[in-house]
Design a protein around this motif. Structure first.
Motif, PDB file in Angstrom:
ATOM      1  N   VAL A 174      92.414  30.139  63.257  1.00 58.20           N
ATOM      2  CA  VAL A 174      92.957  31.287  63.980  1.00 58.20           C
ATOM      3  C   VAL A 174      91.818  32.160  64.501  1.00 58.20           C
ATOM      4  O   VAL A 174      91.824  32.611  65.648  1.00 58.20           O
ATOM      5  CB  VAL A 174      93.908  32.104  63.081  1.00 58.20           C
ATOM      6  CG1 VAL A 174      94.367  33.365  63.796  1.00 58.20           C
ATOM      7  CG2 VAL A 174      95.109  31.263  62.683  1.00 58.20           C
ATOM      8  N   ARG A 175      90.819  32.378  63.636  1.00 55.11           N
ATOM      9  CA  ARG A 175      89.683  33.188  64.062  1.00 55.11           C
ATOM     10  C   ARG A 175      88.854  32.456  65.109  1.00 55.11           C
ATOM     11  O   ARG A 175      88.368  33.066  66.071  1.00 55.11           O
ATOM     12  CB  ARG A 175      88.818  33.546  62.849  1.00 55.11           C
ATOM     13  CG  ARG A 175      89.536  34.418  61.816  1.00 55.11           C
ATOM     14  CD  ARG A 175      88.563  35.011  60.828  1.00 55.11           C
ATOM     15  NE  ARG A 175      87.949  34.009  59.976  1.00 55.11           N
ATOM     16  CZ  ARG A 175      88.455  33.589  58.825  1.00 55.11           C
ATOM     17  NH1 ARG A 175      89.615  34.085  58.398  1.00 55.11           N
ATOM     18  NH2 ARG A 175      87.839  32.690  58.097  1.00 55.11           N
ATOM     19  N   LEU A 176      88.690  31.149  64.927  1.00 59.77           N
ATOM     20  CA  LEU A 176      87.919  30.378  65.896  1.00 59.77           C
ATOM     21  C   LEU A 176      88.607  30.335  67.256  1.00 59.77           C
ATOM     22  O   LEU A 176      87.938  30.312  68.302  1.00 59.77           O
ATOM     23  CB  LEU A 176      87.723  28.947  65.380  1.00 59.77           C
ATOM     24  CG  LEU A 176      86.692  28.768  64.269  1.00 59.77           C
ATOM     25  CD1 LEU A 176      86.766  27.358  63.720  1.00 59.77           C
ATOM     26  CD2 LEU A 176      85.299  29.055  64.787  1.00 59.77           C
ATOM     27  N   SER A 177      89.925  30.331  67.253  1.00 62.57           N
ATOM     28  CA  SER A 177      90.638  30.274  68.516  1.00 62.57           C
ATOM     29  C   SER A 177      90.386  31.513  69.358  1.00 62.57           C
ATOM     30  O   SER A 177      90.525  31.477  70.583  1.00 62.57           O
ATOM     31  CB  SER A 177      92.145  30.110  68.267  1.00 62.57           C
ATOM     32  OG  SER A 177      92.413  28.838  67.737  1.00 62.57           O
ATOM     33  N   VAL A 191      96.832  38.881  68.170  1.00 66.21           N
ATOM     34  CA  VAL A 191      97.459  37.646  67.704  1.00 66.21           C
ATOM     35  C   VAL A 191      96.787  37.134  66.442  1.00 66.21           C
ATOM     36  O   VAL A 191      97.445  36.715  65.487  1.00 66.21           O
ATOM     37  CB  VAL A 191      97.421  36.576  68.814  1.00 66.21           C
ATOM     38  CG1 VAL A 191      97.868  35.220  68.277  1.00 66.21           C
ATOM     39  CG2 VAL A 191      98.306  36.991  69.982  1.00 66.21           C
ATOM     40  N   GLY A 192      95.456  37.158  66.417  1.00 66.01           N
ATOM     41  CA  GLY A 192      94.749  36.676  65.238  1.00 66.01           C
ATOM     42  C   GLY A 192      95.073  37.461  63.988  1.00 66.01           C
ATOM     43  O   GLY A 192      95.067  36.918  62.883  1.00 66.01           O
ATOM     44  N   ALA A 193      95.423  38.748  64.152  1.00 66.99           N
ATOM     45  CA  ALA A 193      95.705  39.602  62.994  1.00 66.99           C
ATOM     46  C   ALA A 193      97.132  39.443  62.484  1.00 66.99           C
ATOM     47  O   ALA A 193      97.388  39.629  61.290  1.00 66.99           O
ATOM     48  CB  ALA A 193      95.441  41.065  63.357  1.00 66.99           C
ATOM     49  N   VAL A 194      98.070  39.115  63.354  1.00 71.23           N
ATOM     50  CA  VAL A 194      99.487  39.095  62.958  1.00 71.23           C
ATOM     51  C   VAL A 194     100.072  37.690  62.892  1.00 71.23           C
ATOM     52  O   VAL A 194     101.240  37.537  62.523  1.00 71.23           O
ATOM     53  CB  VAL A 194     100.326  39.951  63.924  1.00 71.23           C
ATOM     54  CG1 VAL A 194      99.795  41.373  64.000  1.00 71.23           C
ATOM     55  CG2 VAL A 194     100.370  39.324  65.326  1.00 71.23           C
ATOM     56  N   PRO A 229      98.666  30.716  69.484  1.00 69.89           N
ATOM     57  CA  PRO A 229      99.709  30.242  68.564  1.00 69.89           C
ATOM     58  C   PRO A 229     100.123  28.789  68.793  1.00 69.89           C
ATOM     59  O   PRO A 229     100.355  28.057  67.835  1.00 69.89           O
ATOM     60  CB  PRO A 229     100.879  31.196  68.840  1.00 69.89           C
ATOM     61  CG  PRO A 229     100.256  32.415  69.414  1.00 69.89           C
ATOM     62  CD  PRO A 229      99.102  31.923  70.214  1.00 69.89           C
ATOM     63  N   THR A 230     100.207  28.352  70.061  1.00 70.47           N
ATOM     64  CA  THR A 230     100.608  26.965  70.294  1.00 70.47           C
ATOM     65  C   THR A 230      99.537  25.995  69.801  1.00 70.47           C
ATOM     66  O   THR A 230      99.864  24.940  69.240  1.00 70.47           O
ATOM     67  CB  THR A 230     100.867  26.720  71.792  1.00 70.47           C
ATOM     68  OG1 THR A 230      99.735  27.152  72.560  1.00 70.47           O
ATOM     69  CG2 THR A 230     102.104  27.456  72.264  1.00 70.47           C
ATOM     70  N   THR A 231      98.285  26.352  69.980  1.00 69.86           N
ATOM     71  CA  THR A 231      97.206  25.463  69.533  1.00 69.86           C
ATOM     72  C   THR A 231      97.176  25.356  68.014  1.00 69.86           C
ATOM     73  O   THR A 231      97.127  24.246  67.453  1.00 69.86           O
ATOM     74  CB  THR A 231      95.849  25.980  70.041  1.00 69.86           C
ATOM     75  OG1 THR A 231      95.852  26.026  71.465  1.00 69.86           O
ATOM     76  CG2 THR A 231      94.724  25.072  69.572  1.00 69.86           C
ATOM     77  N   ILE A 232      97.206  26.479  67.324  1.00 66.04           N
ATOM     78  CA  ILE A 232      97.139  26.470  65.860  1.00 66.04           C
ATOM     79  C   ILE A 232      98.376  25.824  65.257  1.00 66.04           C
ATOM     80  O   ILE A 232      98.284  24.981  64.352  1.00 66.04           O
ATOM     81  CB  ILE A 232      96.977  27.903  65.326  1.00 66.04           C
ATOM     82  CG1 ILE A 232      95.696  28.534  65.878  1.00 66.04           C
ATOM     83  CG2 ILE A 232      96.948  27.905  63.802  1.00 66.04           C
ATOM     84  CD1 ILE A 232      94.445  27.792  65.530  1.00 66.04           C
ATOM     85  N   ALA A 233      99.553  26.200  65.746  1.00 67.57           N
ATOM     86  CA  ALA A 233     100.795  25.665  65.178  1.00 67.57           C
ATOM     87  C   ALA A 233     100.901  24.163  65.373  1.00 67.57           C
ATOM     88  O   ALA A 233     101.439  23.458  64.516  1.00 67.57           O
ATOM     89  CB  ALA A 233     101.998  26.373  65.807  1.00 67.57           C
ATOM     90  N   GLY A 270     104.369  34.869  62.552  1.00 66.73           N
ATOM     91  CA  GLY A 270     104.656  33.479  62.856  1.00 66.73           C
ATOM     92  C   GLY A 270     104.529  33.205  64.341  1.00 66.73           C
ATOM     93  O   GLY A 270     104.712  34.099  65.178  1.00 66.73           O
ATOM     94  N   PRO A 271     104.239  31.958  64.707  1.00 63.59           N
ATOM     95  CA  PRO A 271     103.999  31.637  66.115  1.00 63.59           C
ATOM     96  C   PRO A 271     105.243  31.709  66.990  1.00 63.59           C
ATOM     97  O   PRO A 271     105.138  31.971  68.183  1.00 63.59           O
ATOM     98  CB  PRO A 271     103.444  30.209  66.055  1.00 63.59           C
ATOM     99  CG  PRO A 271     103.985  29.649  64.777  1.00 63.59           C
ATOM    100  CD  PRO A 271     104.030  30.806  63.817  1.00 63.59           C
ATOM    101  N   ARG A 272     106.433  31.475  66.420  1.00 63.13           N
ATOM    102  CA  ARG A 272     107.633  31.407  67.247  1.00 63.13           C
ATOM    103  C   ARG A 272     107.856  32.697  68.028  1.00 63.13           C
ATOM    104  O   ARG A 272     108.035  32.666  69.261  1.00 63.13           O
ATOM    105  CB  ARG A 272     108.855  31.121  66.369  1.00 63.13           C
ATOM    106  CG  ARG A 272     110.169  31.131  67.138  1.00 63.13           C
ATOM    107  CD  ARG A 272     111.313  30.718  66.242  1.00 63.13           C
ATOM    108  NE  ARG A 272     111.432  31.597  65.071  1.00 63.13           N
ATOM    109  CZ  ARG A 272     112.198  31.332  64.026  1.00 63.13           C
ATOM    110  NH1 ARG A 272     112.895  30.216  63.997  1.00 63.13           N
ATOM    111  NH2 ARG A 272     112.252  32.174  63.015  1.00 63.13           N
TER     112      ARG A 272
END
Length: 473
Positions: free
Chosen positions: A120-123, A305-308, A361-365, A313-315
Motif C-alpha cells: 500500500v505504501r509502495l503504491s 487512500v494509503g491511510a484508510v 486499491p485495484t492494484t493492491i486488492a 476497504g477497497p470496495r
C-alpha cells in the motif's frame, strides 16, 4: 528503479505522438503515413507480455529486468538515429518488445518482495510515474521538439535508461522463489498473435474507419485467435497465461474494474489535449500545461487512500472514485470554446482526485488472495488487462468524436461531438462504479500479512550481489 522504468515506458508511449509532424517533415511524408510508428509500439508490447511471467521464472527477475531495460535503452537510441521511416518503425518495435517485459517484471519483483501492508505504501510511489508520465508527456515532447528536434524525444530515454541499468547491475539482487515449468510454446504463439492482431485493429480502427476490410479482418482474426488461445490455456497443464487465476472472484472483479474503468480515465486524458487544441484553438503548450494538473490530484488522493485502505476497504474507495470520475466527465461536458484554461485545469485536478481512488486499491486488492508462486503470472494478467483498457480508451473516444461525421467534421469535430464523448465516458464510469460496489472486499482486508519493516525487505531486493550469487540464474 521500478518507478524509473515504469516512468520511461509510459512516457515513451505517449510522447511520440507530439513528434509525428516533425518526423513527417523530416522524411517528406504525411502524418497519416506515420501510423506505423505509433501502432507498432502497443502491438509489440502486447506480443511480449504473455511471455514475461515464464521468462521471469526461468531466468530470474533481475536478469530479465536488466536485459529488457538495456534493450529499451538501445532501441531508444536507434529510434533517435533512424535514417528513414522503416528503420524508425523497426526500432519502435524493439522498444515495444522490451517494454512488454519491463512493466510486468518490475511489478512482479515488488509484489514478491514486500508484504501487502508495505505494498500500500509502495503504491503511493508507483502511482507517481503512472499518472505523471501521461500528464507531462505532451509538454515535454513539445519542448524537446521545439528546442532541439524530434530525435530527442527518443534520445532523452538513453541517459535515464543507462543509469537504471548501472544501478540495477550494482545493487539489485536476484529474487526467485518459483521454478519455471515447461514453456507452453503453442499457447505463447496463440496469445501473442491474438493480442497483437486485436491491438492493431483497436488502434487503427478510429483512424482508418471501423468498416475498412483490414480493420474488420484484424478484429475478426484476433477474436478467433483469442477464443482458441483461451481454450488452449484452460486445458494446458502449464499455460503461459494462468487464466485459472480469474476463478478467484476478487482477482477477477478487480481486473474487470481496471479494464472498464481505464476507458473513462484514460479517455479523458486523451480527449483533453484534443479539445483544447481543436475546440478552443490552443497550442500544444496550452494542452500540456493544462492536463498536468491531473497528476497533482492523484498525488493528493493517494496519501489519503494509503491511510484508510485497511479500515474502509477497497470496495467503497474504488466505487466512490469511479463515481467521482463520472461527475468530472459531466463537468467536462459543460466546457465550450469560451471556457478558460484555468477552469479546465481545475476540472483536470478534480479528475486526478477521483482517479487516485481507483489505481491503488485495484492494484493492491487484485494481489490480496494470489499465492506468492503465482505473483509473476498475476502481474502479467494485470498488465494485459490494463494495456487493453488503455488501448480501448482512445478508440472509444475517437469513434464517438467521428460518429456520424462526414467531410471536414472527421478532422475537426464540432463541440457537440466532444460533449457526447464526455457523456459516454461518464456512463462507462457509472457502470464500473456500480459493479465495484458489489465486490466482496473482505479478503482484501482480512488476508493482510503482519507488517514488516520495509527497509529490511528493501535491503533484500537492493544490495550488491555476493560472489555466491553471481551464478544465480
Amino acid at each position: 528503479m521500478a518507478v524509473l522504468t515504469t516512468f520511461i515506458c509510459i512516457i515513451d508511449g505517449a510522447i511520440t505522438i507530439v513528434a509525428l509532424p516533425s518526423i513527417a517533415r523530416q522524411f517528406d511524408l504525411t502524418p497519416a503515413a506515420l501510423t506505423g510508428v505509433v501502432v507498432v509500439y502497443p502491438v509489440c508490447l502486447g506480443m511480449m507480455i504473455p511471455a514475461s511471467a515464464w521468462l521471469v521464472e526461468r531466468y530470474g527477475g533481475r536478469r530479465m529486468l536488466l536485459l529488457s531495460l538495456a534493450a529499451f535503452t538501445a532501441a531508444s537510441g536507434l529510434c533517435g538515429a533512424a535514417p528513414d521511416l522503416l528503420s524508425l518503425v523497426g526500432a519502435r518495435a524493439l522498444q515495444g518488445l522490451a517494454a512488454g517485459l519491463l512493466m510486468p517484471t518490475s511489478q512482479a519483483l515488488l509484489f514478491r518482495t514486500f508484504t501487502q501492508a508495505e505494498q500500500v505504501r509502495l503504491s503511493r510511489l508507483m502511482v507517481i510515474p503512472q499518472q505523471i508520465a501521461p500528464a507531462i508527456a505532451p509538454l515535454l515532447g513539445g519542448l524537446l521538439v521545439t528546442s532541439l528536434s524530434w530525435r530527442w524525444v527518443f534520445y532523452v530515454n538513453v541517459p535515464f535508461g543507462a543509469a537504471a541499468v548501472l544501478f540495477g547491475t550494482l545493487f539489485l539482487a536476484e529474487h526467485r522463489d518459483h521454478t519455471a515449468g515447461r514453456l507452453d510454446l503453442p499457447g505463447l504463439l496463440l496469445c501473442a498473435a491474438a493480442t497483437a492482431t486485436l491491438m492493431y485493429g483497436i488502434c487503427t480502427g478510429p483512424d482508418l474507419g471501423w468498416d475498412r476490410p483490414q480493420v474488420i479482418g484484424a478484429l475478426a482474426v484476433g477474436a478467433s485467435l483469442l477464443v482458441v488461445a483461451v481454450r488452449h490455456q484452460l486445458r494446458s497443464p502449464v499455460p503461459v497465461l494462468r487464466l485459472r487465476l480469474f476463478r478467484d472472484r476478487l482477482f477477477r472483479d478487480t481486473n474487470l474494474i481496471s479494464l472498464v474503468g481505464y476507458v473513462p480515465m484514460m479517455g479523458a486524458m486523451f480527449l483533453g489535449p484534443i479539445f483544447i487544441q481543436e475546440a478552443r484553438g490552443g497550442s500544444a503548450l496550452d494542452s500540456g500545461s493544462t492536463t498536468f494538473t491531473e497528476a497533482f490530484g492523484v498525488l493528493v488522493t493517494m496519501q489519503v487512500v494509503g491511510a484508510v485502505y485497511h479500515r474502509v476497504g477497497p470496495r467503497l474507495i474504488i466505487g466512490l472514485g469511479l463515481l467521482g470520475v463520472a461527475g468530472v466527465m459531466l463537468l467536462f461536458a459543460t466546457a465550450d470554446a469560451s471556457t478558460s484554461l484555468w477552469t479546465f485545469r481545475g476540472y483536470m485536478f478534480l479528475l486526478g482526485l477521483a482517479m487516485g481512488g481507483v489505481f491503488i486499491p485495484t492494484t493492491i486488492a487484485s494481489f490480496s488472495t494470489v499465492d506468492r508462486a503465482d505473483v509473476a503470472h498475476a502481474a502479467t494478467l494485470n498488465t494485459v488487462v490494463r494495456q487493453t483498457g488503455s488501448a480501448l480508451a482512445p478508440a472509444v473516444v475517437t469513434s464517438v468524436l467521428v460518429l456520424g461525421a462526414t467531410g471536414t467534421e472527421r478532422a475537426h469535430p464540432p463541440l457537440a461531438s466532444y460533449q457526447l464523448s464526455y457523456y459516454v465516458l461518464a456512463a462507462v464510469a457509472v457502470a464500473a462504479a456500480l459493479f465495484a460496489l458489489t465486490v466482496p472486499d473482505g479478503p482484501a482486508r482480512t488476508t493482510t500479512p503482519a507488517p514488516a519493516p520495509a527497509a529490511g525487505r528493501a535491503a533484500r531486493l537492493l544490495r550488491p550481489r555476493s560472489r555466491s550469487r553471481q551464478k544465480v540464474g
